[in-house]
Design a protein around this motif. Structure first.
Motif, mmCIF file in Angstrom:
data_model
loop_
_atom_site.group_PDB
_atom_site.id
_atom_site.type_symbol
_atom_site.label_atom_id
_atom_site.label_comp_id
_atom_site.label_asym_id
_atom_site.label_seq_id
_atom_site.Cartn_x
_atom_site.Cartn_y
_atom_site.Cartn_z
ATOM 1 N N LEU A 141 39.774 3.143 6.442
ATOM 2 C CA LEU A 141 38.751 4.006 7.030
ATOM 3 C C LEU A 141 37.351 3.501 6.684
ATOM 4 O O LEU A 141 36.446 3.537 7.523
ATOM 5 N N GLN A 142 37.197 3.034 5.437
ATOM 6 C CA GLN A 142 35.887 2.507 5.027
ATOM 7 C C GLN A 142 35.531 1.262 5.839
ATOM 8 O O GLN A 142 34.386 1.092 6.266
ATOM 9 N N LYS A 143 36.542 0.390 6.056
ATOM 10 C CA LYS A 143 36.299 -0.815 6.845
ATOM 11 C C LYS A 143 35.961 -0.456 8.285
ATOM 12 O O LYS A 143 35.071 -1.054 8.891
ATOM 13 N N GLU A 144 36.696 0.527 8.849
ATOM 14 C CA GLU A 144 36.407 0.953 10.218
ATOM 15 C C GLU A 144 35.000 1.527 10.326
ATOM 16 O O GLU A 144 34.279 1.242 11.284
ATOM 17 N N GLU A 145 34.625 2.329 9.320
ATOM 18 C CA GLU A 145 33.284 2.915 9.328
ATOM 19 C C GLU A 145 32.229 1.823 9.195
ATOM 20 O O GLU A 145 31.202 1.851 9.893
ATOM 21 N N ALA A 146 32.517 0.842 8.302
ATOM 22 C CA ALA A 146 31.575 -0.267 8.130
ATOM 23 C C ALA A 146 31.459 -1.080 9.418
ATOM 24 O O ALA A 146 30.354 -1.504 9.790
ATOM 25 N N GLU A 147 32.595 -1.271 10.106
ATOM 26 C CA GLU A 147 32.564 -2.040 11.353
ATOM 27 C C GLU A 147 31.807 -1.273 12.437
ATOM 28 O O GLU A 147 31.046 -1.863 13.202
ATOM 29 N N ARG A 148 32.038 0.065 12.499
ATOM 30 C CA ARG A 148 31.290 0.876 13.463
ATOM 31 C C ARG A 148 29.788 0.793 13.184
ATOM 32 O O ARG A 148 28.983 0.663 14.118
ATOM 33 N N ALA A 149 29.434 0.881 11.891
ATOM 34 C CA ALA A 149 28.015 0.795 11.526
ATOM 35 C C ALA A 149 27.451 -0.575 11.889
ATOM 36 O O ALA A 149 26.320 -0.688 12.376
ATOM 37 N N ARG A 150 28.272 -1.630 11.653
ATOM 38 C CA ARG A 150 27.811 -2.985 11.982
ATOM 39 C C ARG A 150 27.617 -3.147 13.487
ATOM 40 O O ARG A 150 26.607 -3.704 13.943
ATOM 41 N N GLN A 151 28.596 -2.640 14.262
ATOM 42 C CA GLN A 151 28.483 -2.738 15.716
ATOM 43 C C GLN A 151 27.279 -1.942 16.228
ATOM 44 O O GLN A 151 26.577 -2.374 17.148
ATOM 45 N N GLN A 152 27.059 -0.763 15.618
ATOM 46 C CA GLN A 152 25.915 0.054 16.010
ATOM 47 C C GLN A 152 24.604 -0.668 15.695
ATOM 48 O O GLN A 152 23.669 -0.667 16.504
ATOM 49 N N GLU A 153 24.575 -1.304 14.511
ATOM 50 C CA GLU A 153 23.372 -2.049 14.124
ATOM 51 C C GLU A 153 23.136 -3.216 15.076
ATOM 52 O O GLU A 153 21.996 -3.477 15.486
ATOM 53 N N LEU A 154 24.242 -3.916 15.439
ATOM 54 C CA LEU A 154 24.118 -5.040 16.374
ATOM 55 C C LEU A 154 23.612 -4.551 17.729
ATOM 56 O O LEU A 154 22.766 -5.198 18.358
ATOM 57 N N ALA A 155 24.165 -3.387 18.176
ATOM 58 C CA ALA A 155 23.738 -2.845 19.463
ATOM 59 C C ALA A 155 22.257 -2.455 19.421
ATOM 60 O O ALA A 155 21.510 -2.695 20.376
ATOM 61 N N GLN A 156 21.846 -1.853 18.303
ATOM 62 C CA GLN A 156 20.442 -1.468 18.164
ATOM 63 C C GLN A 156 19.534 -2.692 18.152
ATOM 64 O O GLN A 156 18.467 -2.685 18.777
ATOM 65 N N LYS A 157 19.983 -3.736 17.438
ATOM 66 C CA LYS A 157 19.195 -4.964 17.392
ATOM 67 C C LYS A 157 19.111 -5.600 18.781
ATOM 68 O O LYS A 157 18.049 -6.091 19.187
ATOM 69 N N ALA A 158 20.267 -5.587 19.502
ATOM 70 C CA ALA A 158 20.276 -6.169 20.846
ATOM 71 C C ALA A 158 19.351 -5.393 21.777
ATOM 72 O O ALA A 158 18.615 -5.977 22.582
ATOM 73 N N GLU A 159 19.374 -4.051 21.660
ATOM 74 C CA GLU A 159 18.513 -3.221 22.498
ATOM 75 C C GLU A 159 17.049 -3.460 22.157
ATOM 76 O O GLU A 159 16.201 -3.567 23.051
ATOM 77 N N GLN A 160 16.784 -3.560 20.839
ATOM 78 C CA GLN A 160 15.400 -3.816 20.423
ATOM 79 C C GLN A 160 14.942 -5.183 20.906
ATOM 80 O O GLN A 160 13.796 -5.349 21.355
ATOM 81 N N GLN A 161 15.846 -6.160 20.845
ATOM 82 C CA GLN A 161 15.500 -7.503 21.333
ATOM 83 C C GLN A 161 15.225 -7.476 22.831
ATOM 84 O O GLN A 161 14.295 -8.126 23.311
ATOM 85 N N ARG A 162 16.077 -6.702 23.565
ATOM 86 C CA ARG A 162 15.860 -6.590 25.010
ATOM 87 C C ARG A 162 14.504 -5.966 25.306
ATOM 88 O O ARG A 162 13.768 -6.441 26.193
ATOM 89 N N LEU A 163 14.165 -4.905 24.547
ATOM 90 C CA LEU A 163 12.866 -4.264 24.744
ATOM 91 C C LEU A 163 11.727 -5.219 24.397
ATOM 92 O O LEU A 163 10.734 -5.294 25.128
ATOM 93 N N ASN A 164 11.914 -5.932 23.274
ATOM 94 C CA ASN A 164 10.875 -6.880 22.872
ATOM 95 C C ASN A 164 10.684 -7.973 23.918
ATOM 96 O O ASN A 164 9.550 -8.356 24.244
ATOM 97 N N GLU A 165 11.820 -8.482 24.436
ATOM 98 C CA GLU A 165 11.736 -9.531 25.451
ATOM 99 C C GLU A 165 11.106 -9.000 26.734
ATOM 100 O O GLU A 165 10.332 -9.693 27.402
ATOM 101 N N GLY A 166 11.466 -7.728 27.072
ATOM 102 C CA GLY A 166 10.864 -7.120 28.262
ATOM 103 C C GLY A 166 9.364 -6.962 28.106
ATOM 104 O O GLY A 166 8.595 -7.257 29.038
#
Length: 266
Positions: A141-166
């Motif tokens: 469960l801890q690994k799943e939570e860590a992976e969800r947090a990592r994926q969420q962080e990656l998604a946030q970074k990708a969205e921020q990068q998209r906004l920055n690039e825009g």
């Protein structure tokens, strides 16, 4: 023959009367709480073979019969014989009334595990297995939570990068518009006056002609075929040629006229 003194545990009588009172003691006192210090007491039918005594003790200890051996005064008992046939002195009436018992010793083969010890070990193993499963589940469960947090962080970074690039692209386009801003003086060929047209040096002649058509309200209709043509310094501007490539700069004058092959507003 001996009298009972230490703590004992009583087993069910074996066989029918008349009986011999028997006390079974382990040769080595190494079993701790799993065996009473005084061993076990029971009644064995005088006519019963000692194999029955061995079977009863093995069943109580929950051990294989072959792991158990019985002895009297240091001599192994023949399981196919009775106590008397094995040379055991049976207590008389007075001795029986006094509580005297036949003293038999027993020994377990090396490595034999008592049923009580096995149950305790299995319970501990089961507890350990359950604890291990629980730890594994917590870790999963801890690994799943860590992976969800990592994926969420990656998604946030990708969205921020998209906004920055825009934003960067918008700034680039804004800077390009400023850098390539071009104000033309547009006049009809052979006419007088004219008007300013704000465009860019990166615009093609066709794009400028279409823009001028829209601002002048000039469109193709049933009476007007062709489109608007542009002249700069007396030379026609090619449709796909940019103003910059044609040498047109801000403040220059461009002439226009309606003709075949020109551009028109949609």
């Amino acid at each position: 023959m001996s009298a009972m003194s230490a703590e004992t545990e009583e087993l069910e009588p074996i066989g029918d009367e008349p009986w011999n009172a028997v006390q079974l003691r382990p040769v080595r006192a190494i079993y701790g709480e799993d065996m009473p210090s005084g061993g076990y007491v029971t009644k064995l039918a005088k006519s019963a073979h000692t194999a029955l005594l061995k079977a009863a003790l093995a069943a109580h200890l929950v051990v294989p019969e072959e792991s158990l051996s019985l002895a009297y005064e240091g001599e192994s008992l023949d399981e196919s014989k009775t106590l008397k046939e094995n040379g055991v002195s049976e207590p008389g009436p007075a001795a029986r009334r006094a509580g005297t018992r036949v003293g038999i010793t027993f020994m377990l083969a090396d490595g034999t595990e008592l049923g009580a010890a096995r149950r305790r070990r299995e319970a501990l193993e089961q507890e350990a297995a359950v604890a291990s499963q629980q730890r594994a589940e917590v870790e999963r469960l801890q690994k799943e939570e860590a992976e969800r947090a990592r994926q969420q962080e990656l998604a946030q970074k990708a969205e921020q990068q998209r906004l920055n690039e825009g934003e960067a692209e918008e700034r680039r386009q804004a800077e390009a518009r400023v850098a390539h801003r071009c104000v033309l003086r547009c006049a009809a060929l052979g006419g007088s006056g004219g008007q300013e047209l704000i465009t860019a040096t990166t615009a093609t002649a066709s794009e400028v002609a279409e823009q001028l058509c829209r601002e002048l309200g000039m469109q193709r209709d049933a009476h007007h075929d062709g489109g608007l043509l542009l002249l700069f310094n007396g030379n026609p501007l090619q449709g796909r040629q940019t103003l910059g490539d044609a040498g047109v700069q801000s403040g220059d004058e461009v002439m226009y006229f309606w003709g075949e092959g020109g551009a028109a507003a949609a």
